[in-house]
Design an enzyme around this catalytic site. Structure first.
Site, short mmCIF file in Angstrom:
data_model
loop_
_atom_site.label_atom_id
_atom_site.label_comp_id
_atom_site.label_asym_id
_atom_site.label_seq_id
_atom_site.Cartn_x
_atom_site.Cartn_y
_atom_site.Cartn_z
N ARG A 33 11.12 -2.49 11.47
CA ARG A 33 10.04 -2.03 12.35
C ARG A 33 9.83 -3.09 13.43
O ARG A 33 9.81 -4.28 13.13
CB ARG A 33 8.76 -1.82 11.55
CG ARG A 33 8.63 -0.42 11.01
CD ARG A 33 7.52 -0.28 10.02
NE ARG A 33 6.23 -0.79 10.46
CZ ARG A 33 5.12 -0.71 9.76
NH1 ARG A 33 5.13 -0.13 8.57
NH2 ARG A 33 4.00 -1.19 10.22
N LYS A 57 0.84 -1.22 0.00
CA LYS A 57 0.00 0.00 0.00
C LYS A 57 0.86 1.26 0.00
O LYS A 57 0.67 2.15 -0.81
CB LYS A 57 -0.94 0.03 1.23
CG LYS A 57 -1.88 -1.15 1.33
CD LYS A 57 -2.79 -1.04 2.54
CE LYS A 57 -2.07 -1.10 3.88
NZ LYS A 57 -1.34 -2.36 4.15
N ARG A 109 -1.05 -9.20 13.60
CA ARG A 109 -1.56 -8.19 12.66
C ARG A 109 -2.39 -8.85 11.56
O ARG A 109 -3.39 -8.30 11.11
CB ARG A 109 -0.40 -7.39 12.06
CG ARG A 109 0.21 -6.44 13.09
CD ARG A 109 1.59 -5.99 12.69
NE ARG A 109 1.59 -5.20 11.48
CZ ARG A 109 2.64 -5.08 10.68
NH1 ARG A 109 3.76 -5.74 10.93
NH2 ARG A 109 2.56 -4.33 9.61
N ARG A 131 11.39 -5.93 5.10
CA ARG A 131 11.14 -4.48 5.04
C ARG A 131 12.12 -3.75 5.96
O ARG A 131 12.41 -4.19 7.06
CB ARG A 131 9.70 -4.19 5.48
CG ARG A 131 9.41 -2.69 5.59
CD ARG A 131 7.94 -2.35 5.47
NE ARG A 131 7.11 -2.83 6.56
CZ ARG A 131 5.78 -2.69 6.59
NH1 ARG A 131 5.14 -2.11 5.58
NH2 ARG A 131 5.10 -3.15 7.60
N ARG A 138 -9.57 1.07 8.89
CA ARG A 138 -9.14 -0.29 9.18
C ARG A 138 -10.22 -1.06 9.93
O ARG A 138 -10.04 -2.24 10.23
CB ARG A 138 -7.90 -0.23 10.05
CG ARG A 138 -6.64 -0.67 9.35
CD ARG A 138 -5.55 -0.62 10.39
NE ARG A 138 -4.37 -1.32 10.01
CZ ARG A 138 -3.35 -0.79 9.37
NH1 ARG A 138 -3.39 0.44 8.96
NH2 ARG A 138 -2.27 -1.52 9.13
P1 ADP Z 1 1.16 -1.81 7.42
O1 ADP Z 1 1.73 -0.82 6.42
O2 ADP Z 1 2.10 -2.91 7.67
O3 ADP Z 1 -0.20 -2.27 7.04
P2 ADP Z 1 0.69 0.51 9.04
O4 ADP Z 1 1.91 1.33 8.94
O5 ADP Z 1 -0.47 0.92 8.20
O6 ADP Z 1 1.06 -1.02 8.79
O7 ADP Z 1 0.19 0.43 10.55
C1 ADP Z 1 1.06 0.04 11.59
C2 ADP Z 1 0.28 -0.03 12.88
O8 ADP Z 1 -0.25 1.27 13.20
C3 ADP Z 1 -0.95 -0.94 12.86
O9 ADP Z 1 -0.62 -2.29 13.15
C4 ADP Z 1 -1.80 -0.32 13.98
O10 ADP Z 1 -1.31 -0.66 15.26
C5 ADP Z 1 -1.55 1.18 13.78
N1 ADP Z 1 -2.53 1.77 12.84
C6 ADP Z 1 -2.27 2.31 11.62
N2 ADP Z 1 -3.39 2.74 11.04
C7 ADP Z 1 -4.41 2.46 11.89
C8 ADP Z 1 -5.81 2.63 11.85
N3 ADP Z 1 -6.42 3.18 10.79
N4 ADP Z 1 -6.54 2.21 12.92
C9 ADP Z 1 -5.95 1.67 13.99
N5 ADP Z 1 -4.64 1.45 14.10
C10 ADP Z 1 -3.86 1.85 13.06
P1 ADP Z 2 2.16 -1.90 3.22
O1 ADP Z 2 2.16 -0.39 3.24
O2 ADP Z 2 0.95 -2.47 2.54
O3 ADP Z 2 2.40 -2.50 4.56
P2 ADP Z 2 4.76 -1.63 1.91
O4 ADP Z 2 4.54 -0.73 0.75
O5 ADP Z 2 5.45 -1.08 3.11
O6 ADP Z 2 3.37 -2.35 2.32
O7 ADP Z 2 5.56 -2.91 1.39
C1 ADP Z 2 5.98 -3.94 2.29
C2 ADP Z 2 7.41 -4.36 1.93
O8 ADP Z 2 7.41 -5.05 0.68
C3 ADP Z 2 8.37 -3.20 1.75
O9 ADP Z 2 9.64 -3.62 2.20
C4 ADP Z 2 8.36 -2.94 0.25
O10 ADP Z 2 9.60 -2.38 -0.19
C5 ADP Z 2 8.13 -4.33 -0.31
N1 ADP Z 2 7.26 -4.35 -1.51
C6 ADP Z 2 6.21 -3.54 -1.79
N2 ADP Z 2 5.61 -3.91 -2.96
C7 ADP Z 2 6.31 -4.99 -3.41
C8 ADP Z 2 6.20 -5.83 -4.57
N3 ADP Z 2 5.24 -5.64 -5.48
N4 ADP Z 2 7.08 -6.84 -4.70
C9 ADP Z 2 8.05 -7.05 -3.76
N5 ADP Z 2 8.21 -6.30 -2.66
C10 ADP Z 2 7.36 -5.27 -2.48
#
Ligand code: ADP
Ligand code: ADP
Ligand code: ZN
Length: 210
Positions: free
Chosen positions: A156, A13, A167, A123, A88
């Protein structure tokens, strides 16, 4: 364009939000990034959020809705925005509607659970500017340092295997049902997120018609 990016942790994302943001010149609002910045700055919000984030739990709806509302009221959101990681829960999606926040499309980025562990365990995040890398799929040109600001790259804390499992569970229970919520509003476009970053980006742009 007022867009929601929906998908499990590690779906890509944040990565795709960056490309869409650059292409359309609109801002990305990532609740995760905002919460992590608050933790880095040791603010009251950061103190509240940290215990939830470290356990892989969701931060309470009221808290997250309040920071998104405040952020959306800034002038740079007038042209459009991408919501990354918000809503979420169904309650957050309902809060969007109740507060008159407009959404044009919901992009559902879909990857199977097996891909996620590999994505999250590789990551790396810049400690200073929050830029995201992957040790194999998107490495920094400066190795252990951020190629944008020279900051140190770290894992992270919530990308550890046990927290990833929590998660994923939270995602399936609380977040996945949001897709059906927006399907009834006819706003969902779905893209497979399994392919390489560039191929996924092409599929995303084409699905959004941009
Ligand atoms: P990822 O990119 O791996 O999906 P995020 O960076 O979006 O993770 O979120 C990391 C953490 O921050 C989540 O596991 C949660 O604890 C918190 N968080 C982020 N966005 C929200 C939301 N919209 N509602 C509740 N908690 C959130
Ligand atoms: P999210 O915001 O959904 O948690 P991220 O954009 O942070 O996801 O991506 C999660 C990890 O995977 C990061 O380390 C990113 O560089 C890598 N990544 C993202 N998209 C791809 C893809 N299409 N193929 C391989 N690795 C990816
Ligand atoms: Zn950096």
């Amino acid at each position: 364009m007022r867009l929601i990016l929906l998908g499990p942790p590690g779906a890509g994302k944040g990565t795709q939000a960056k490309s869409i943001s650059e292409k359309l010149d609109i801002c990305t609002i990532s609740t995760g990034a905002m919460l992590r910045a608050a933790i880095r700055d040791n603010t009251p919000l950061g103190k509240e959020a940290q215990e939830y984030i470290d356990k892989g739990k969701l931060v309470p709806d009221e808290t997250v809705v309040a920071i998104v509302k405040e952020r959306l009221s800034l002038p740079d959101c007038e042209k459009g925005y991408i919501l990354d990681g918000f809503p979420r829960t169904i309650a957050q999606a309902e809060a969007i509607d109740k507060n008159g926040i407009k959404i044009d499309k919901v992009l559902s980025l879909e990857v199977d659970d097996d891909v996620i562990t590999e994505r999250l365990s590789g990551r790396r995040e810049c400690k200073e500017c929050g830029a995201t890398y992957h040790i194999l799929y998107n490495p920094s040109e400066k190795g252990e340092k951020c190629d944008k600001c020279g900051g140190e790259l770290i894992c992270r804390k919530d990308d550890e295997p046990e927290t990833i499992r929590n998660r994923m569970k939270v995602y399936h229970e609380e977040t996945e049902p949001i897709k059906a919520y927006y399907e009834t509003q006819g706003k969902v476009v779905t893209v497979k997120g399994r392919d390489k970053v560039e191929d996924t980006q092409k599929a995303v742009f084409s699905a959004l018609g941009i």
